[in-house]
Design an enzyme around this catalytic site. Structure first.
Site, PDB file in Angstrom:
ATOM      1  N   ALA A 162     -46.405   1.665  11.569  1.00 28.06           N
ATOM      2  CA  ALA A 162     -47.683   1.021  11.914  1.00 28.06           C
ATOM      3  C   ALA A 162     -48.779   2.074  12.125  1.00 28.06           C
ATOM      4  CB  ALA A 162     -47.519   0.171  13.162  1.00 28.06           C
ATOM      5  N   CYS A 191     -46.334  10.607   3.364  1.00 27.47           N
ATOM      6  CA  CYS A 191     -46.063   9.493   4.284  1.00 27.47           C
ATOM      7  C   CYS A 191     -46.860   8.220   4.042  1.00 27.47           C
ATOM      8  CB  CYS A 191     -46.298   9.950   5.713  1.00 27.47           C
ATOM      9  SG  CYS A 191     -45.045  11.117   6.249  1.00 27.47           S
TER      10      CYS A 191
HETATM   11  C1  UDX Z   1     -39.136  13.639   6.671  1.00 24.47           C
HETATM   12  C2  UDX Z   1     -38.469  12.297   6.489  1.00 24.47           C
HETATM   13  O1  UDX Z   1     -37.442  12.425   5.620  1.00 24.47           O
HETATM   14  C3  UDX Z   1     -39.413  11.217   6.022  1.00 24.47           C
HETATM   15  O2  UDX Z   1     -38.752   9.984   6.009  1.00 24.47           O
HETATM   16  C4  UDX Z   1     -40.535  11.106   6.975  1.00 24.47           C
HETATM   17  O3  UDX Z   1     -41.440  10.149   6.514  1.00 24.47           O
HETATM   18  C5  UDX Z   1     -41.185  12.447   7.148  1.00 24.47           C
HETATM   19  O4  UDX Z   1     -40.190  13.389   7.515  1.00 24.47           O
HETATM   20  P1  UDX Z   1     -39.891  15.695   5.187  1.00 24.47           P
HETATM   21  O5  UDX Z   1     -39.377  16.585   6.257  1.00 24.47           O
HETATM   22  O6  UDX Z   1     -41.306  15.828   4.774  1.00 24.47           O
HETATM   23  O7  UDX Z   1     -39.674  14.155   5.503  1.00 24.47           O
HETATM   24  O8  UDX Z   1     -38.927  15.723   3.935  1.00 24.47           O
HETATM   25  P2  UDX Z   1     -38.410  16.941   3.089  1.00 24.47           P
HETATM   26  O9  UDX Z   1     -39.330  18.101   3.233  1.00 24.47           O
HETATM   27  O10 UDX Z   1     -38.073  16.385   1.755  1.00 24.47           O
HETATM   28  O11 UDX Z   1     -37.070  17.339   3.855  1.00 24.47           O
HETATM   29  C6  UDX Z   1     -35.904  16.635   3.854  1.00 24.47           C
HETATM   30  C7  UDX Z   1     -34.739  17.631   3.773  1.00 24.47           C
HETATM   31  O12 UDX Z   1     -33.503  16.924   3.917  1.00 24.47           O
HETATM   32  C8  UDX Z   1     -34.670  18.385   2.435  1.00 24.47           C
HETATM   33  O13 UDX Z   1     -34.725  19.771   2.672  1.00 24.47           O
HETATM   34  C9  UDX Z   1     -33.320  17.961   1.866  1.00 24.47           C
HETATM   35  O14 UDX Z   1     -32.654  18.999   1.145  1.00 24.47           O
HETATM   36  C10 UDX Z   1     -32.551  17.556   3.116  1.00 24.47           C
HETATM   37  N1  UDX Z   1     -31.430  16.659   2.849  1.00 24.47           N
HETATM   38  C11 UDX Z   1     -31.623  15.545   2.115  1.00 24.47           C
HETATM   39  C12 UDX Z   1     -30.172  16.961   3.369  1.00 24.47           C
HETATM   40  O15 UDX Z   1     -29.994  17.982   4.019  1.00 24.47           O
HETATM   41  N2  UDX Z   1     -29.148  16.087   3.126  1.00 24.47           N
HETATM   42  C13 UDX Z   1     -29.304  14.972   2.361  1.00 24.47           C
HETATM   43  O16 UDX Z   1     -28.341  14.219   2.159  1.00 24.47           O
HETATM   44  C14 UDX Z   1     -30.583  14.684   1.846  1.00 24.47           C
HETATM   45  C1  UDX Z   2     -49.838  11.775   8.410  1.00 26.19           C
HETATM   46  C2  UDX Z   2     -50.090  11.324   9.860  1.00 26.19           C
HETATM   47  O1  UDX Z   2     -51.397  11.772  10.267  1.00 26.19           O
HETATM   48  C3  UDX Z   2     -49.009  11.893  10.762  1.00 26.19           C
HETATM   49  O2  UDX Z   2     -49.191  11.412  12.101  1.00 26.19           O
HETATM   50  C4  UDX Z   2     -47.656  11.460  10.240  1.00 26.19           C
HETATM   51  O3  UDX Z   2     -46.612  12.013  11.026  1.00 26.19           O
HETATM   52  C5  UDX Z   2     -47.478  11.884   8.797  1.00 26.19           C
HETATM   53  O4  UDX Z   2     -48.545  11.373   8.002  1.00 26.19           O
HETATM   54  P1  UDX Z   2     -50.287  13.999   7.039  1.00 26.19           P
HETATM   55  O5  UDX Z   2     -49.983  13.149   5.845  1.00 26.19           O
HETATM   56  O6  UDX Z   2     -49.588  15.304   7.184  1.00 26.19           O
HETATM   57  O7  UDX Z   2     -49.983  13.174   8.369  1.00 26.19           O
HETATM   58  O8  UDX Z   2     -51.865  14.319   7.059  1.00 26.19           O
HETATM   59  P2  UDX Z   2     -53.185  13.528   7.494  1.00 26.19           P
HETATM   60  O9  UDX Z   2     -54.043  14.468   8.235  1.00 26.19           O
HETATM   61  O10 UDX Z   2     -52.888  12.248   8.142  1.00 26.19           O
HETATM   62  O11 UDX Z   2     -53.905  13.270   6.096  1.00 26.19           O
HETATM   63  C6  UDX Z   2     -53.369  12.385   5.128  1.00 26.19           C
HETATM   64  C7  UDX Z   2     -54.307  12.254   3.960  1.00 26.19           C
HETATM   65  O12 UDX Z   2     -55.474  11.532   4.321  1.00 26.19           O
HETATM   66  C8  UDX Z   2     -54.802  13.589   3.378  1.00 26.19           C
HETATM   67  O13 UDX Z   2     -54.789  13.514   1.966  1.00 26.19           O
HETATM   68  C9  UDX Z   2     -56.218  13.697   3.903  1.00 26.19           C
HETATM   69  O14 UDX Z   2     -57.040  14.473   3.081  1.00 26.19           O
HETATM   70  C10 UDX Z   2     -56.628  12.239   3.898  1.00 26.19           C
HETATM   71  N1  UDX Z   2     -57.726  11.930   4.837  1.00 26.19           N
HETATM   72  C11 UDX Z   2     -57.555  12.097   6.180  1.00 26.19           C
HETATM   73  C12 UDX Z   2     -58.927  11.406   4.354  1.00 26.19           C
HETATM   74  O15 UDX Z   2     -59.088  11.215   3.134  1.00 26.19           O
HETATM   75  N2  UDX Z   2     -59.924  11.087   5.245  1.00 26.19           N
HETATM   76  C13 UDX Z   2     -59.770  11.257   6.589  1.00 26.19           C
HETATM   77  O16 UDX Z   2     -60.721  10.934   7.325  1.00 26.19           O
HETATM   78  C14 UDX Z   2     -58.552  11.777   7.073  1.00 26.19           C
END
Ligand code: UDX
Ligand code: UDX
Length: 458
Positions: free
Chosen positions: A221, A275
């Site tokens: 959300a 995300c």
């Molecule tokens: C994480 C969450 O996965 C995602 O759902 C959430 O929205 C944001 O946080 P992130 O840390 O950005 O995402 O993902 P990523 O950088 O792809 O890292 C996930 C890691 O898990 C990878 O390094 C991958 O190799 C590892 N992995 C995946 C394992 O170790 N085991 C598995 O079975 C699958």
């Molecule tokens: C987001 C959420 O902010 C964070 O709380 C969650 O855990 C993961 O997803 P992130 O995706 O890392 O974080 O970056 P964020 O700063 O939220 O920006 C997301 C996207 O929105 C970027 O592409 C940014 O450029 C864009 N953005 C942000 C806009 O276009 N306008 C704005 O005013 C703010």
């Protein structure tokens, strides 16, 4: 419940790595291990060349690495030794079967749950860090308690709210930490044990506790609300361009209303990142699965608007440049989905580059940290794309410059020099509305921004 001494995180990605490094810094009396199936990634965490770029991260890792922060690929052993296991494996959008393009792909998550079950010889707390559909904890609990062998698992939800680029500050001083648990005796005890970790540096009144389902849904959300604000301001940009209203002035005016607030009102080429889109589509899928079609349509429109904004950016370029960009050199400044990160997942720059390649433009991509990721993302586009880390070289002989990421260095660039080195007429498309448009116009550029009337010399 006894104090948690051994903390494990499965998944050494953008979330797992920085979060665990911060816990290790703030809890020197606890041992923090991060494991991953990707050996290359683990080796990078142990080196000077970390697998992700994040301001301030190097310092935290340097301080804690091999003191109480350890990286490993031995997942089985680490599970056996852990008291609490954070699961931060990726949960991407499903690309196949039912819910393809919308639902979360839970295969890595379930595989991890089974591995935890297989390797645990004593009770454990399992914490969902990954973003998951509501009620995933119930499924996890079922996998973990199948063929019960006396080992008890308590499944908690503790979603991560850090934003890339500001991850270290967000972890150090979060608006809130959210911990959801069952409200049973064992659930509440596990909740308290996890609260205790964060309470090492975060005031207790910022640690919110809820039931598991509220916690799971709150993460999705929160992202849906943030993305919706961006789509809302972007939904005003076309009207601004046609009427002479300036979207940055509108944003300032509405943001001054304390009920609305000024944040997340920056119009641009659209949101990216791993995300927002994934989580909204996940929300859409959950609504649809419950027969809530109006709610699903409402949230889907946030993504539809975002896609439109990216396509529209390229349409503006085409129209401005006499309806053809074939054979024209176009420099994209920035490829990361936002400044201060090397992450390119769902970056609007990728959509823009692909659309320009379809129009047979010659594209040059520049970015201070994301060029390696850009090369992987655009591998299929072939030799229409070149890569150049020096922005001045990237713009040499270009017909147009498009600013895709608001890296500070692009604000500070010598634009007079840029103008002199470009082919004329020289166009600039500011996808982030952060350059000084009046100054650029004076230098001779035809300036196109988002939600602001173009400044053209024609
Ligand atoms: C994480 C969450 O996965 C995602 O759902 C959430 O929205 C944001 O946080 P992130 O840390 O950005 O995402 O993902 P990523 O950088 O792809 O890292 C996930 C890691 O898990 C990878 O390094 C991958 O190799 C590892 N992995 C995946 C394992 O170790 N085991 C598995 O079975 C699958
Ligand atoms: C987001 C959420 O902010 C964070 O709380 C969650 O855990 C993961 O997803 P992130 O995706 O890392 O974080 O970056 P964020 O700063 O939220 O920006 C997301 C996207 O929105 C970027 O592409 C940014 O450029 C864009 N953005 C942000 C806009 O276009 N306008 C704005 O005013 C703010």
């Amino acid at each position: 419940m006894k104090k948690i001494e051994n903390i494990l995180c499965i998944g050494a990605g953008y979330v797992g790595g920085p979060t665990m490094a911060m816990i290790a810094r703030k809890c020197p009396d606890r041992r923090v291990t991060v494991v991953d199936v990707n050996a290359k990634r683990i080796a990078a965490w142990q080196s000077d060349d970390l697998p992700i770029y994040e301001p301030g991260l190097k310092e935290v890792v340097r301080e804690t690495l091999n003191r109480n922060l350890f990286f490993s690929t031995d997942v089985d052993k680490a599970i056996e030794e852990a008291d609490v296991i954070f699961v931060a494996v990726n949960t991407p959008t499903k690309t196949f079967g039912q819910g393809a393009g919308c639902a979360a792909d839970l295969q890595y998550w379930e595989k991890t749950a089974r591995q935890i079950k297989r390797c645990s010889k004593r009770d454990k707390i399992v914490v969902e860090k990954s973003t998951l559909p509501v009620r995933t904890a119930a499924a996890m609990q079922r996998v973990l308690s199948a063929e019960s062998d006396g080992v008890h698992f308590e499944v908690l939800s503790n979603p991560e709210f850090l934003a890339e680029g500001t991850a270290i500050a967000d972890l150090e001083c979060p608006d809130r930490v959210l911990i959801g648990s069952d409200e049973t005796e064992t659930g509440l005890a596990a909740r308290e044990a996890v609260v205790d970790i964060y309470a090492s540096w975060i005031p207790r009144d910022r640690i919110l506790t809820t039931n598991v389902w509220s916690s799971e849904l709150s993460k999705i959300a929160a992202n849906a609300f943030l993305a919706q604000r961006i789509s809302s301001i972007n939904a005003l940009t076309e009207l601004c361009e046609k009427t002479g209203a300036d979207v940055t002035e509108v944003a300032r005016a509405i943001g001054a209303d304390s009920r609305i607030g000024p944040k997340f009102l920056k119009a641009g080429v659209g949101f990216g990142g791993s995300c927002f889109k994934k989580d909204i589509l996940n929300l859409v899928y959950m609504c649809e699965s419950q027969g809530l079609h109006q709610a699903a349509d409402y949230w889907r429109s946030v993504v539809t608007m975002n896609t439109h904004q990216q396509n529209r950016f390229v349409n503006t370029m085409l129209t401005a440049m006499f309806n053809t960009v074939a054979g024209k050199r176009i420099a994209l400044l920035g490829f990361a989905f936002k400044a201060d990160t090397s992450d390119t997942r769902e970056t609007p720059a990728l959509t823009v580059a692909r659309l320009l390649a379809e129009e047979h433009a010659d594209i040059v991509i520049s970015d201070p940290y994301a060029l390696e990721n850009a090369k992987n993302d655009l591998a299929s586009v072939g030799d229409r794309v070149a890569y150049e880390s020096d922005p001045h070289k990237a713009v040499e002989g270009a017909d147009a410059v498009a600013v895709m990421t608001d890296w500070k260095l692009y604000g500070d660039i010598d634009w007079q020099r840029v103008y002199a080195s470009m082919r004329k007429p020289a166009f600039i498309f500011d996808g982030r509305n952060f350059l000084d448009h009046a100054k650029l116009f004076k230098l001779g550029f035809h300036v196109y921004a988002i939600g602001i009337e173009p400044k053209s010399h024609f």
